[in-house]
Design a protein around this motif. Structure first.
Motif: not given
Lengths: 276, 371
Positions: A105-110, A148-153, A209-212
């Motif tokens: 999912i695009p981070n902006v959407v997250v 949320f964004v980095t959980f899958p890593y 580095g997270e931005f969106g």
């Protein structure tokens, strides 16, 4: 060197030469330009950009958020990987896909979805608002987005290790008399060490580095929720390119070090696996 | 410790993996579960260890019902086929693991570890990791690890499965010596009948989740109760026949084309009952002379000869066109006691009236088989 040897050597180097040629404008030159622009005014000027209150806050805030995110996701990701790898229940495959979705999912959407859930008009936001709790546009909101964004890593690093870890190790521990916790502590955890370190570093690097998503949930409030990437963006927007590039250069160096460490630990884990 | 398994069953969905299996194992006895892949023998072992829970039946250890106990509370010793030596631990740490989690003091742990390393002939290998050991050595470590905490029962799941043939023979001998020295009740799973007969005090033949036969190796081999057991534990020639007379001390059977064979002993068959008569290749001798009247004999023509090192195996075409296999020890040829047989040579196949097995023919009457 005779002609034949020379020709062989040149033809051997051609694929690598072509790769560099393609990658130069795509990866290497943009990276180089960050450093060139950052150091354009000389080292003292470069340093002066880094010691401003805003930069120091943004860097410190980014590192703290990345550190906490890595810590939380190490626990959550390992637990999720264990559940998905070592237990059997209906819908396991589907859950595995859902938990890995943040990568797709695009981070902006997250960020938008978090805002809609936790923001003043969101489901949780409406419940928490009257209690005086408002996570959006605060450090907590940034942390939520980064988790949320980095959980899958972490999940993606640990689950394959657990999948490959023979069930009989665990069963052997049980028959010997170990409890579930002892089996995890003495048998599974040591096997995961390399993966945990790699996963944590990967999470840390991505969080740094997270931005969106961050730009959506933080409000980009200087000295309150502004991370280093948001600072770079703000400086670019304001035309302060050298200041932006100075912080960008620092982030690039940190990322380079982190990825070197990731490659090192991933390589070490692979060698250990092969030895088994 | 003595163990009793009462009518245990295990199903995975529609598939019945173990079907009302029962066994009793005496204290210090070594029992081998012998069966082909997928027969359910490993599942029986896993249920004893607590790694699988039976759907029905009970498992009693010294009279105590342990059916629902988790593996941790059973404390069985379990040697897995792949050994499962913990790769991040040294040999010494592996052996001591069971004692460590039982909070045994370090000095006692070390003493026990040294004893076990000596017992399995790995003295001085304590600091090594599993990656530095051969398959046979890993198997010994797994054995030492499972004996460290003095388990009530030692369970071995195909322990020699991944080891080369020569090392396997050495390990078999040392395993028997070790378990007898320790005196632990042992149950082992294998698909290798030679291995089973060499090690077992008693053998249980497992087929499609059922215990087909449970007894001493000698009895299982020479007096199999089913055709499956007879076939599984060794080569055998089976013939369809009908009972002519079983009223006395000898059972007379008519095989194909009216050839009578005799089997000493009392049998509960009726006159005219369809039976299967089996005779093992090594029980038959090949001769150019006719059988004596106290022997069984059929004549035929040698069709195929296979040199197998210590034996030569002959396939002999009988009068009714069936093939029968026999084997002759090669040293007899070398020492000149018997002349080697030629292809297409007419010979007599002779065997004792004290050998051969008779089973009720429960399959369809047209069944005729040989190897």
């Amino acid at each position: 060197m005779n002609k034949e040897t020379y020709r062989k050597r040149v033809s051997g180097m051609l694929p690598a030469g072509f790769l560099i040629l393609v990658m130069l404008p795509l990866l290497l030159l943009p990276l180089a330009s960050v450093f060139i622009y950052a150091l354009k005014g000389g080292l003292p000027k470069f340093a002066s950009y880094l010691v401003t209150r805003d930069v120091l806050f943004a860097l410190r805030f980014s590192v703290i958020i990345a550190f906490v995110t890595a810590g939380i996701n190490t626990v959550l990701g390992t637990y999720a990987a264990y559940v998905l790898s070592k237990t059997r229940f209906p819908g396991r495959e589907q859950l595995s896909i859902i938990l890995s979705l943040p990568v797709a999912i695009p981070n902006v959407v997250v960020g938008t979805s978090l805002l809609l859930l936790w923001g003043p008009i969101g489901l949780f936001g409406q419940i928490l608002g009257p209690l005086g709790i408002q996570p959006m546009f605060t450090a907590a909101g940034v942390l939520l987005a980064h988790i949320f964004v980095t959980f899958p890593y972490m999940l993606g690093t640990i689950k394959p290790v657990l999948d490959d870890l023979q069930t009989t190790y665990e069963e052997a521990a049980y028959t010997i008399g170990a409890s579930r916790w002892q089996a995890f502590r003495y048998i599974i955890f040591p096997a995961l060490k390399g993966g945990l370190l790699t996963g944590a570093l990967l999470t840390f690097a991505h969080s740094l580095g997270e931005f969106g998503a961050t730009v959506m949930v933080s409000g980009n409030l200087r000295l309150r929720t502004q991370t280093a990437p948001l600072y770079i963006f703000s400086q670019f927007e304001g035309g302060n390119i050298e200041a932006a590039n100075s912080v960008a250069a620092i982030l690039a160096v940190v990322s380079f070090i982190l990825f070197s460490l990731i490659l090192y630990f991933a390589g070490r884990t692979r060698i250990k696996e092969e030895r088994r | 410790m003595a163990m009793v398994i009462e009518q245990i069953s295990k199903r995975y969905g529609e598939l019945c993996v173990v079907d009302r299996a029962s066994l009793d194992v005496s204290d210090g006895e070594l029992v081998v579960l012998l069966g082909s892949s997928g027969s359910g023998k490993s599942t029986i072992l896993r249920m004893i260890a607590g790694l699988a829970v039976p759907d029905e039946g009970r498992i009693l250890l010294n009279g105590r019902d342990i059916t629902r106990l988790p593996p941790q509370q059973r404390g069985m010793g379990f040697v897995f086929q792949n050994y499962s030596i913990f790769p991040h631990m040294t040999v010494a740490e592996n052996i001591e693991f069971g004692l460590k989690i039982r909070n045994v003091p370090v000095s006692q742990r070390q003493a026990r570890r040294e004893y076990l390393l000596g017992l399995v002939d790995l003295y001085g290998m304590g600091p090594r990791y599993s990656s530095q050991l051969s398959g046979g050595q890993q198997q010994r470590v797994a054995l030492a690890r499972s004996l460290a905490y003095e388990p009530p029962v030692l369970l071995l799941d195909e322990p020699f499965g991944a080891i080369d043939a020569k090392t396997r023979i050495q390990l078999r001998q040392s395993l028997k010596k070790i378990v007898k020295e320790v005196g632990v009740t042992t149950m082992m799973v294998t698909h290798d009948q030679e291995e089973a007969f060499e090690l077992a005090d008693r053998v249980a033949i497992v087929n499609k989740g059922c215990i087909e036969q449970y007894g001493f190796p000698n009895d299982v081999y020479y007096s199999p109760s089913t055709q499956f057991t007879a076939d599984f534990v060794g080569d055998i020639n089976f013939f369809e026949g009908s009972v002519l007379d079983s009223s006395g001390e000898c059972c007379e059977i008519e095989l194909f084309e009216g050839i009578p064979v005799y089997r000493r002993g009392r049998y509960p068959f009726q006159q005219g009952q369809r039976v299967l008569y089996g005779v093992r290749p090594e029980q038959i001798r090949v001769s150019l002379l006719e059988p004596e009247n106290y022997e069984n004999g059929i004549n035929g023509t040698i069709e195929k000869s296979m040199f197998l090192g210590d034996i030569t195996r002959y396939s002999i075409r009988l009068a009714d066109n069936r093939l029968l296999d026999v084997q002759v020890l090669n040293y007899l040829f070398i020492d000149g006691m018997v002349m080697p047989y030629e292809l297409n040579e007419k010979v007599w196949l002779i065997w004792s009236q004290g050998s051969g097995i008779i089973l009720a023919d429960e399959a369809h009457p047209a069944f005729v088989s040989n190897l």
